[in-house]
Scaffold this motif. Sequence first.
Motif, short mmCIF file in Angstrom:
data_model
loop_
_atom_site.label_atom_id
_atom_site.label_comp_id
_atom_site.label_asym_id
_atom_site.label_seq_id
_atom_site.Cartn_x
_atom_site.Cartn_y
_atom_site.Cartn_z
N GLY A 142 -10.04 -1.53 33.72
CA GLY A 142 -11.06 -1.29 32.70
C GLY A 142 -10.57 -1.57 31.30
N ASP A 143 -10.63 -0.54 30.46
CA ASP A 143 -10.20 -0.66 29.06
C ASP A 143 -8.91 0.09 28.77
OD1 ASP A 143 -12.51 -2.09 28.73
OD2 ASP A 143 -13.51 -0.63 27.44
N ALA A 144 -8.21 0.55 29.81
CA ALA A 144 -6.96 1.29 29.57
C ALA A 144 -5.88 0.36 29.04
CB ALA A 144 -6.51 1.97 30.86
N LEU A 145 -5.69 -0.76 29.71
CA LEU A 145 -4.68 -1.75 29.34
C LEU A 145 -5.34 -3.11 29.26
CD1 LEU A 145 -1.64 -2.54 28.95
CD2 LEU A 145 -1.56 -2.86 31.44
N PHE A 146 -5.09 -3.83 28.17
CA PHE A 146 -5.59 -5.18 28.00
C PHE A 146 -4.43 -6.17 28.02
CE2 PHE A 146 -9.08 -3.12 25.34
CZ PHE A 146 -10.01 -3.16 26.37
N ALA A 147 -4.73 -7.42 28.19
CA ALA A 147 -3.72 -8.46 27.99
C ALA A 147 -3.34 -8.47 26.52
CB ALA A 147 -4.28 -9.81 28.41
N GLY A 148 -2.10 -8.09 26.25
CA GLY A 148 -1.62 -8.06 24.88
C GLY A 148 -1.99 -6.83 24.09
N GLY A 149 -2.69 -5.88 24.69
CA GLY A 149 -3.13 -4.71 23.93
C GLY A 149 -3.53 -3.57 24.84
N CYS A 150 -4.31 -2.65 24.28
CA CYS A 150 -4.84 -1.52 25.04
C CYS A 150 -6.14 -1.08 24.38
CB CYS A 150 -3.85 -0.36 25.11
SG CYS A 150 -3.62 0.51 23.53
N GLY A 151 -6.89 -0.23 25.06
CA GLY A 151 -8.14 0.26 24.50
C GLY A 151 -7.92 1.22 23.35
N ARG A 152 -8.95 1.40 22.56
CA ARG A 152 -8.90 2.41 21.52
C ARG A 152 -8.77 3.80 22.15
NH1 ARG A 152 -11.25 1.22 16.18
NH2 ARG A 152 -11.61 -1.03 16.03
N ARG A 153 -8.18 4.71 21.41
CA ARG A 153 -8.02 6.08 21.91
C ARG A 153 -9.20 6.93 21.41
NH1 ARG A 153 -5.48 10.65 19.80
NH2 ARG A 153 -4.62 9.45 18.08
N PHE A 154 -10.08 7.28 22.34
CA PHE A 154 -11.23 8.12 22.00
C PHE A 154 -11.02 9.58 22.39
CE2 PHE A 154 -13.32 3.90 22.39
CZ PHE A 154 -13.87 3.83 21.12
N ASP A 155 -10.33 9.81 23.49
CA ASP A 155 -10.18 11.17 24.02
C ASP A 155 -8.70 11.53 24.16
OD1 ASP A 155 -12.94 11.25 24.31
OD2 ASP A 155 -12.89 10.75 26.43
N GLU B 237 0.02 11.09 23.06
CA GLU B 237 0.97 11.28 24.15
C GLU B 237 0.29 11.13 25.51
OE1 GLU B 237 4.47 14.36 25.60
OE2 GLU B 237 3.04 15.00 24.06
N ILE B 238 -0.94 11.62 25.63
CA ILE B 238 -1.67 11.49 26.89
C ILE B 238 -1.88 10.01 27.20
CG2 ILE B 238 -3.94 11.79 27.95
CD1 ILE B 238 -4.03 14.57 26.64
N MET B 239 -2.32 9.23 26.20
CA MET B 239 -2.59 7.82 26.47
C MET B 239 -1.30 7.05 26.71
SD MET B 239 -5.18 5.24 24.53
CE MET B 239 -5.62 3.67 25.33
N TRP B 240 -0.26 7.37 25.97
CA TRP B 240 1.03 6.72 26.20
C TRP B 240 1.51 6.97 27.62
CZ3 TRP B 240 4.38 3.17 25.05
CH2 TRP B 240 5.72 3.30 25.39
N ASN B 241 1.36 8.21 28.10
CA ASN B 241 1.78 8.52 29.47
C ASN B 241 0.94 7.74 30.49
OD1 ASN B 241 3.78 10.27 28.62
ND2 ASN B 241 2.47 12.08 28.73
N SER B 242 -0.35 7.55 30.18
CA SER B 242 -1.19 6.75 31.07
C SER B 242 -0.70 5.32 31.15
CB SER B 242 -2.65 6.77 30.58
OG SER B 242 -3.21 8.06 30.69
N LEU B 243 -0.36 4.74 30.01
CA LEU B 243 0.13 3.37 30.00
C LEU B 243 1.48 3.25 30.71
CD1 LEU B 243 -0.87 2.20 26.41
CD2 LEU B 243 -2.00 1.67 28.59
N GLN B 244 2.28 4.29 30.63
CA GLN B 244 3.56 4.25 31.34
C GLN B 244 3.37 4.25 32.85
OE1 GLN B 244 6.74 3.80 29.70
NE2 GLN B 244 5.01 3.15 28.45
N LYS B 245 2.31 4.89 33.33
CA LYS B 245 2.01 4.81 34.76
C LYS B 245 1.75 3.36 35.17
CE LYS B 245 -0.49 9.24 35.29
NZ LYS B 245 -1.81 9.78 35.71
N LEU B 246 1.01 2.65 34.34
CA LEU B 246 0.69 1.27 34.67
C LEU B 246 1.92 0.37 34.52
CD1 LEU B 246 -2.84 0.95 33.00
CD2 LEU B 246 -2.23 1.69 35.32
N ALA B 247 2.73 0.63 33.51
CA ALA B 247 3.94 -0.17 33.31
C ALA B 247 4.93 0.00 34.47
CB ALA B 247 4.60 0.21 31.99
N ALA B 248 4.83 1.11 35.19
CA ALA B 248 5.75 1.37 36.31
C ALA B 248 5.32 0.66 37.60
CB ALA B 248 5.84 2.87 36.56
#
Length: 262
Positions: free
Chosen positions: A133-146, A150-161
């Motif tokens: 969806g909009d969590a991770l983009f090619a070259g970027g990530c979605g805006r942080r609405f909620d 730290e919560i969003m960074w941890n989410s992206l780390q799940k995907l990076a793993a």
Amino acid sequence: MITPIPALDSNYFWVIQPSADTNAVYVVDPGDAAPVIDYLVRNQLTLAAILITHRHHDHIQGIAGLLERWPVPVYGPDSEFIPQVTHKLNDGDLLQLAGITFRIIGVPGHTWEHIAYFSSSWNEISPPLLFCGDALFAGGCGRRFDGTAEIMWNSLQKLAALPDDTQIYCAHEYTQANLAFAVAVEPDNQELCARFEQVKQTRAQGGITLPSNILLEKRTNPFLRCQHPGIKIFIENEMHQIPETSAEIFGALRLIKDTWPN
């Protein structure tokens, strides 16, 4: 086979056809019914189910129109804003669809209920795949609405793993603008600069820049590289602050990107 349906301003609605032997397909994040119906009818396909990542209108507005024609299951997060979801999914759930097993990954931050769909091996020859969806983009990530940075960074780390060869099917064609910002953040990253030039050529020819993959993002996407010293220096120069943790660097970087001229 995975096919993009370009729609709206920049969206891709992804059509998953598990096998050439079947005309039953799945669509991810249909923000408009009309182009999906047109694609399915033209290709003599039938809709088997709808997969949703989060509540934003450009990902869900087509659900009602599709259900009028094909009354199929709708898989998605547990959200009061997506009442059409018939099968609610949470982090860690497994979803079986015509031989494909998806593991659900909770990725809050862009929105609190955001989920991603990951399959480690959907057939014998394809690499792992991710619909994020909009969590991770090619070259970027979605805006942080909620939630917090730290919560969003941890989410992206799940995907990076995820495995490096995981193919990333995100929901928007934002790659060129994202990489323009990334080059401003890391001008000495040669792999990033080369990627930016390649993407500009692809877009000038009307091509699509997706899917990306996890390894490429870890090497060229600043939002996955907040532990690198150059990113911190960029933040200090732009905001005259000295963030300490990777989550703080991510949060500051996302704030800068929110107002960065495209």
